[in-house]
Scaffold this motif. Structure first.
Motif, short mmCIF file in Angstrom:
data_model
loop_
_atom_site.label_atom_id
_atom_site.label_comp_id
_atom_site.label_asym_id
_atom_site.label_seq_id
_atom_site.Cartn_x
_atom_site.Cartn_y
_atom_site.Cartn_z
N TYR A 93 43.77 72.96 81.72
CA TYR A 93 44.72 72.93 80.63
C TYR A 93 44.89 74.29 80.18
O TYR A 93 44.30 75.03 79.75
N VAL A 94 46.33 74.16 79.58
CA VAL A 94 46.44 75.35 78.64
C VAL A 94 45.64 75.20 77.24
O VAL A 94 45.39 74.08 76.72
N TRP A 95 45.15 76.29 77.01
CA TRP A 95 43.98 76.37 75.87
C TRP A 95 44.58 75.58 74.46
O TRP A 95 45.78 76.07 74.27
N GLN A 96 43.90 74.61 73.92
CA GLN A 96 44.24 74.13 72.76
C GLN A 96 43.24 74.29 71.58
O GLN A 96 42.10 73.73 71.93
N ALA A 97 43.29 75.04 70.51
CA ALA A 97 42.16 75.34 69.78
C ALA A 97 41.87 73.93 68.79
O ALA A 97 42.71 73.22 68.34
N GLU A 98 40.40 74.06 68.58
CA GLU A 98 39.95 73.25 67.65
C GLU A 98 39.87 73.75 66.36
O GLU A 98 40.35 75.01 66.16
N PRO A 99 40.02 72.85 65.45
CA PRO A 99 40.33 73.35 63.66
C PRO A 99 39.25 74.54 63.39
O PRO A 99 39.67 75.41 63.02
N LYS A 100 38.04 74.72 63.97
CA LYS A 100 37.29 75.92 63.65
C LYS A 100 37.58 77.04 64.41
O LYS A 100 37.67 78.11 63.89
N GLU A 101 38.23 76.93 65.60
CA GLU A 101 38.63 78.02 66.31
C GLU A 101 39.71 78.53 65.66
O GLU A 101 40.10 79.67 65.80
N VAL A 102 40.89 77.59 65.40
CA VAL A 102 41.85 78.15 64.68
C VAL A 102 41.34 79.16 63.44
O VAL A 102 42.00 80.37 63.33
N HIS A 103 40.62 78.49 62.45
CA HIS A 103 40.03 79.70 61.49
C HIS A 103 39.44 80.89 61.86
O HIS A 103 39.46 81.93 61.49
N ASP A 104 38.36 80.55 63.03
CA ASP A 104 37.78 81.85 63.49
C ASP A 104 38.86 82.85 64.06
O ASP A 104 38.66 84.12 63.77
N ALA A 107 40.58 84.52 61.35
CA ALA A 107 39.80 85.48 60.57
C ALA A 107 39.81 86.82 61.23
O ALA A 107 39.67 87.90 60.74
N MET A 108 39.19 86.70 62.67
CA MET A 108 39.23 87.86 63.44
C MET A 108 40.38 88.87 63.48
O MET A 108 40.61 89.82 63.55
N ARG A 109 41.54 88.00 63.76
CA ARG A 109 42.82 88.72 63.62
C ARG A 109 43.09 89.65 62.55
O ARG A 109 43.57 90.54 62.75
N GLU A 230 49.56 81.23 60.12
CA GLU A 230 48.78 80.32 60.37
C GLU A 230 48.84 78.79 59.89
O GLU A 230 48.59 77.94 60.53
N GLN A 231 49.79 78.78 58.84
CA GLN A 231 50.36 77.53 58.31
C GLN A 231 51.37 76.65 58.98
O GLN A 231 51.56 75.67 58.62
N ARG A 232 51.99 77.30 60.00
CA ARG A 232 52.83 76.65 60.88
C ARG A 232 52.05 75.94 62.18
O ARG A 232 52.44 76.70 63.30
#
Length: 254
Positions: A93-104, A107-109, A230-232
């Motif tokens: 599957y095309v990768w779909q982020a979990e909520p924690k992955e979104v934050h992580d 944050a690194m970006r 990040e908010q969109r």
């Protein structure tokens, strides 16, 4: 052998495909694995193939006129780059982020983009080195105003990778390219052209602060830009994933 016809509008605006922003590849004709990898990568980055879309081997083989071994190798590379998830008994599957992955990821970006800014403002000739980036922002604005969505998305993404490339540090460039790809997938489910119309204005503002060697102002502008991205998110794709490959005409390679 078949391959997808090049996007002429994107070429005219010098809008690089996201797959070409990665680490340099050897000269010469790409292998079948490179070709399939690049087409899937770019379909995801252009938002023609959305997160969560199932990547069926048989369909990919038919789309690219290649073997299952080629498809599996391309998917394995995409999984290594964290752009595809391969699950036992479920497939790819095309990768779909979990909520924690979104934050992580964001944050690194933000942290990495600030490192880039600090290194750039330390350069005596930074204003001159940024001139090609100013041309890129002009093309980004032109693509948006002309309604060329694919070119606009490509240029918007390339801006951040090329900003790092100014430093001539391939390790840093590769790291940022990977994070940019993952953030592109994160915002793909909720972003829209209307919601991101100011991207070229924000990019121009970032360049102005860096050229003036105003590190604090550049970091603040970048932080605002990335937080806005990040908010969109958070919508249901509701799209047939295989339409990503039906929008191009398959023509014999020369």
């Amino acid at each position: 052998m078949l391959r997808l016809k090049p996007d002429r509008a994107a070429q005219d605006l010098k809008a690089p495909r996201a797959s070409t922003l990665r680490d340099p590849k050897p000269a010469g004709e790409p292998s079948d694995v490179d070709r399939v990898y690049g087409e899937i990568f770019d379909a995801a980055m252009d938002r023609r193939l959305l997160p969560g879309a199932k990547l069926t081997e048989s369909t990919l083989c038919a789309a690219f006129d290649c073997s299952r071994g080629t498809v599996r190798a391309a998917l394995a590379r995409l999984a290594y780059d964290k752009l595809v998830a391969i699950e036992p008994n479920r497939g790819a599957y095309v990768w779909q982020a979990e909520p924690k992955e979104v934050h992580d990821v964001f944050a690194m970006r933000r942290a990495l983009e600030c490192i880039v800014i600090d290194m750039l403002v330390a350069l005596d000739d930074v204003a001159d080195r940024l001139l090609p980036l100013r041309g890129m922002v002009e093309r980004e604005q032109r693509a948006f105003e002309q309604g060329d969505r694919i070119s606009w998305l490509r240029l918007s993404n390339a801006f951040h990778v090329e900003l790092a490339r100014v430093l001539d540090n391939q390790v840093l460039t590769d790291m940022l390219a990977g994070l940019c790809a993952r953030t592109t997938l994160i915002i793909a489910l909720g972003d829209s052209t209307e919601g991101s119309a100011c991207s070229y204005l924000e990019h121009r503002d970032i360049l102005d602060h860096i050229a003036q060697r105003d590190a604090a102002g550049a970091r603040a502008a970048m932080d605002h830009h990335l937080k806005d991205c990040e908010q969109r998110m958070d919508v249901d794709p509701g799209v047939d994933p295989w339409s990503a490959f039906q929008r191009h005409t398959l023509t014999p390679s020369i």
